[in-house]
Design an enzyme around this catalytic site. Structure first.
Site, PDB file in Angstrom:
ATOM      1  CE1 TYR A   1      -3.657   2.575   0.591  1.00 39.13           C
ATOM      2  CE2 TYR A   1      -2.317   3.286   2.451  1.00 39.13           C
ATOM      3  CZ  TYR A   1      -3.380   3.492   1.580  1.00 39.13           C
ATOM      4  OH  TYR A   1      -4.140   4.632   1.704  1.00 39.13           O
TER       5      TYR A   1
ATOM      6  CE  LYS B   1      -3.620   5.433  -1.573  1.00 36.09           C
ATOM      7  NZ  LYS B   1      -4.682   6.098  -2.362  1.00 36.09           N
TER       8      LYS B   1
END
Length: 245
Positions: free
Chosen positions: A163, A167
């Protein structure tokens, strides 16, 4: 009435952002991967008296779905004023750098990065018709390379390979997008809503959806003196919101 598209807006922070923008007089297209969930979200908003909301079936990982949503919205309006790229997945846990498979990486990046690219490129023509176009890419302070390299940061030990990497890549896309649009009225920013308690983190977050939605809506509504090409995390920096990349 200014018009907004929010991806992944049928629940959580996306839904609350929609609610707050509706209260501020915007017309909001509720992008939802599941058509029924999107319709249910709109009904909930309408039950609160927020009638200027409309569900749009939109799966950011499916190019055909993105183009169909572009056609649907384009048939209703010639102008889109705000795009909020909110749809995202966490990829599940654990996320070890040595154990996570390439397929896991691909799945997370397909939503969190490639999905943003698909949607932004599909709707950029409608955004260009706005007098004050805004793009907010929902990011995370957990993607900051600077913070994750600092042993004194309170979340230093909270490492995850999937994750945050997606990002961080989204942040770079935001920088490039803002640069390409630098001589236009666009404002393009990466904004972290904070560590918000939602389904996304099994409600382990410490903030409320109202707080997260307010942070996203704030930068969707910034005036012409507002920032562009910035990484904003007001939970990390309550004074200016500025966050190291």
């Amino acid at each position: 009435m200014k018009k907004v598209l929010i991806t992944g807006a049928n629940k959580g922070i996306g839904f609350e952002t929609a609610r707050q923008l509706l209260k501020n007089g915007y017309y909001v297209f509720i992008g939802s991967r599941n058509r029924e969930n999107g319709e249910a979200a709109v009904e909930q908003l309408k039950s609160e008296g927020l009638v200027n909301a409309e569900a749009v079936h939109l799966d950011v990982t499916d190019p055909d779905s993105v183009q169909a949503a572009r056609t649907t919205i384009g048939n209703k309006t010639e102008t889109l004023d705000i795009l909020i790229n909110n749809a995202g997945i966490n990829g599940g846990f654990p996320q070890a750098a040595l154990a996570s498979s390439i397929e896991q990486y691909k799945k997370v990046f397909d939503t969190n990065l490639y999905g943003v690219v698909r949607v932004t490129q599909a709707f950029i023509d409608l955004l260009r018709q706005s007098i004050e176009p805004r793009i907010v890419n929902v990011s995370s302070s957990g993607s900051s390379l600077t913070l994750h390299s600092d042993p004194s940061w309170k979340y230093y030990s909270h490492k995850a390979a999937l994750y945050p990497s997606s990002k961080a890549a989204l942040n770079m896309y935001t920088i490039n997008l803002a640069y390409e649009l630098r001589d236009t009225p666009f404002k393009v920013n990466a904004v972290c809503p904070g560590f918000i308690a939602t389904d996304f983190n099994s409600h382990r977050g410490t903030g409320t959806v109202q707080e997260g939605g307010a942070r996203i809506a704030k930068y969707a509504m910034i005036n012409n003196d507002g920032p562009t090409g910035h990484f904003i995390a007001e939970e990390y920096n309550p004074v200016t919101g500025e966050t190291p990349w």
